[in-house]
Design a protein around this motif. Structure first.
Motif, short mmCIF file in Angstrom:
data_model
loop_
_atom_site.label_atom_id
_atom_site.label_comp_id
_atom_site.label_asym_id
_atom_site.label_seq_id
_atom_site.Cartn_x
_atom_site.Cartn_y
_atom_site.Cartn_z
N THR A 179 48.98 33.54 46.01
CA THR A 179 50.38 33.36 45.63
C THR A 179 50.54 32.45 44.42
N ASP A 180 49.72 31.41 44.33
CA ASP A 180 49.88 30.45 43.23
C ASP A 180 49.05 30.81 42.00
N LEU A 181 48.45 31.97 42.02
CA LEU A 181 47.59 32.42 40.91
C LEU A 181 46.46 31.43 40.64
N GLU A 182 45.98 30.82 41.71
CA GLU A 182 44.87 29.87 41.53
C GLU A 182 43.53 30.54 41.76
N HIS A 183 43.48 31.50 42.68
CA HIS A 183 42.20 32.14 43.01
C HIS A 183 42.29 33.64 42.92
N ASN A 184 41.28 34.21 42.31
CA ASN A 184 41.16 35.67 42.24
C ASN A 184 40.53 36.14 43.55
N LEU A 185 41.29 36.84 44.35
CA LEU A 185 40.82 37.23 45.68
C LEU A 185 39.87 38.43 45.63
N PHE A 186 39.68 39.01 44.46
CA PHE A 186 38.67 40.07 44.30
C PHE A 186 37.27 39.45 44.09
N ALA A 187 37.21 38.17 43.77
CA ALA A 187 35.91 37.53 43.52
C ALA A 187 35.37 37.01 44.85
N ASP A 188 34.08 37.27 45.11
CA ASP A 188 33.52 36.84 46.39
C ASP A 188 32.86 35.46 46.32
N GLY A 189 32.93 34.81 45.17
CA GLY A 189 32.36 33.47 45.02
C GLY A 189 30.87 33.51 44.69
N GLU A 214 34.97 34.05 38.10
CA GLU A 214 36.04 34.35 39.06
C GLU A 214 37.19 35.09 38.38
N ALA A 215 37.68 34.53 37.29
CA ALA A 215 38.87 35.12 36.65
C ALA A 215 38.60 36.51 36.11
N SER A 216 37.36 36.79 35.70
CA SER A 216 37.10 38.09 35.06
C SER A 216 36.65 39.17 36.04
#
Ligand code: GLU
Ligand code: MG
Length: 482
Positions: free
Chosen positions: A287-297, A365-367
């Motif tokens: 929601t806060d555009l802090e984490h890309n949820l498509f990235a698995d870390g 993460e972002a890409s």
């Protein structure tokens, strides 16, 4: 946002010679008041209120400066029938979109941009609203807003970018008396340095015009086909990405027209040359555009991302009716052209409909994102992106599994091997894609009865009209529209 300074407001009212203008201006919200200030400061005379229709064509009406304060609130009156108009300007019989009835083209003042290629003019992206100001059931921009809101209820914020290709050239008459043709400006090779120079003056004018309108350039290069170029814009939140793509399409063509050239984003502007894609890059964030949820870390794609892929693949036959919605689109979607022809996915697979893009070092993460290749600029970007989000969300909600990735060109596999991988050929024509759309209850439901009826009527009329014509006519009409 600062309020319009009293001096600018007084100046505006004075120049308009109209007390009502000042009164209207005072009632506007700060963003709209800021538009009036920019109009005054930049000497804008006409402000285009633009939208994209069911034929994928960008249309609009312009408000003169003297009535702008009023029109910012009320919008400009427009016939409901225009959403039943095909890309050939042939009106289709759609219930609720006849000669009786009116909507308003209501601009979003946050999208105001002076047009660097059209002196004295500015534009705003617009919604189509009922006379009472409520959203109209056939408004495409509202369709995307609603899709974004739906994902928001699941704590998901879509980030997207269209990656368009276009062909630059000149409009020349056909020596045999057929319709005008696009003759490419250059015949440079793919990514060839000569291509940078041959199109340099146009490219620099385009880059400056896009940057001036707030579209940050990601990459530019001369592409495979003669006169073909690719210039991508950085990803952003979904509505802005679609708005950006409309501004982009307008600017590519507007800059070319000003330089006595012709540019087209049509899917297959020149037979035998590479097609123009507008690959759609998507990721889902919190929601806060802090984490890309498509990235698995760990540098890979998350389970959420896999489910999104599965949703897109499950709906792809009908989805392409919205992402590749012109007759000309299906000349592009051929095997072995890097445009994608099969419903499959794979890591960095440029022949798969969904490519998992390898993330960039230093920005992993972002890409992390998915690239949907069956997407082109004859689409209404609000409908195409909105539909992709609905399909992906369906995969997430139903916890779908995309199966095995395809790591070769699917066209090199035997039919049996493709069947084992669940890798089906995409619809080979717009007619097939429209049938698939009509048979897809999730997409039909998301579109709603009025929008889906109008879209299908418009697109089926295009199928029928082009079936009676030759390729030269089809190409010309797509060059003209896109
Ligand atoms: N021109 C290709 C298309 O139609 C894409 C080539 C590429 O950028 O990979 O989608
Ligand atoms: Mg490309």
């Amino acid at each position: 946002m600062a309020a319009l300074p009293p001096a600018a407001l007084a100046c505006y009212a004075d120049r308009m010679g109209d007390r009502h203008s000042a009164a209207d201006a005072r009632q506007l919200d700060p963003v709209a008041r800021r538009v009036l200030e920019r109009v005054e400061v930049d000497g804008i005379e006409l402000v285009r209120f633009i939208y994209a229709d069911h034929g994928g064509v960008i249309r609009g009406k312009a408000a003169g400066r003297s009535r702008l304060s009023e029109r910012l609130g009320s919008g400009i009156g427009h016939t409901v029938a225009m959403m039943a108009m095909s890309m050939l300007d042939r009106l289709q019989p759609v219930e609720g979109m006849g000669p009786v009835g009116e909507v308003r083209i209501v601009p979003d003042p946050a999208t105001f941009v002076p047009l660097p290629y059209a002196s004295g003019a500015a534009a705003m992206l617009s919604d189509l609203r009922e006379i009472d100001g409520s959203p109209w059931a056939a408004c495409p921009r509202t369709f995307l807003k609603d899709a974004v809101a739906l994902l928001g209820t699941e704590g998901l914020t879509p980030v997207a970018a269209f990656e368009p290709e276009f062909t630059l050239g000149r409009r020349l008459p056909d020596p045999t008396g057929g319709p005008d043709r696009l003759v490419p400006l250059d015949d440079s090779l793919c990514y060839a340095a000569a291509g940078f120079d041959l199109a340099h003056d146009y490219t620099m004018a385009l880059v400056r015009a896009l940057e001036a309108q707030g579209l940050p350039i990601e990459h530019y290069y001369p592409e495979l086909g003669a006169g073909q170029h690719e210039l991508s814009i950085r990803p952003t939140t979904a509505l802005k990405a679609a708005d950006n793509h409309v501004i982009y399409r307008e600017t590519v063509r507007g800059v070319a027209f000003r330089m006595a050239m012709w540019a087209s984003l049509a899917p297959k502007p020149i037979a035998g040359q590479a097609g123009n894609g507008a690959h759609l890059h998507v990721s889902l964030w919190d929601t806060d555009l802090e984490h890309n949820l498509f990235a698995d870390g760990k540098g890979g794609l998350s389970l959420l991302g896999r489910r999104f892929i599965a949703g897109v693949l499950a709906h792809l036959p009908g989805l392409v009716a919205l992402t590749c919605p012109s007759v000309n689109s299906y000349r592009r979607l051929q095997p072995r052209t890097w445009a994608s022809a099969y419903a499959c996915y794979g890591p960095d697979n440029r022949e798969a409909a969904v490519r998992i893009c390898s993330p960039m070092s230093g920005n992993v993460e972002a890409s992390t994102n998915l690239e949907i290749k069956p997407s082109d600029s004859s689409a209404n970007p609000y409908l195409s992106l909105g539909a992709v989000l609905h399909a992906g969300l369906d995969g997430i909600r139903r916890k779908l599994d995309p199966g095995k990735p395809v790591t070769v060109d699917p066209d090199t596999l035997t039919e049996k091997a493709r069947a084992r991988l669940g890798c089906e050929r995409l619809p080979a024509s717009l007619a097939e894609a429209l049938d698939a759309l009509e048979a897809d209850p999730l997409l039909m439901d998301a579109l709603g009865p009025l929008r889906s009826a109008a879209f299908l009527a418009v697109k089926r009329s295009e199928v029928a009209d082009f079936a009676r014509q030759d390729v030269a006519y089809e190409t010309f009409q797509h060059l003209r529209a896109f």
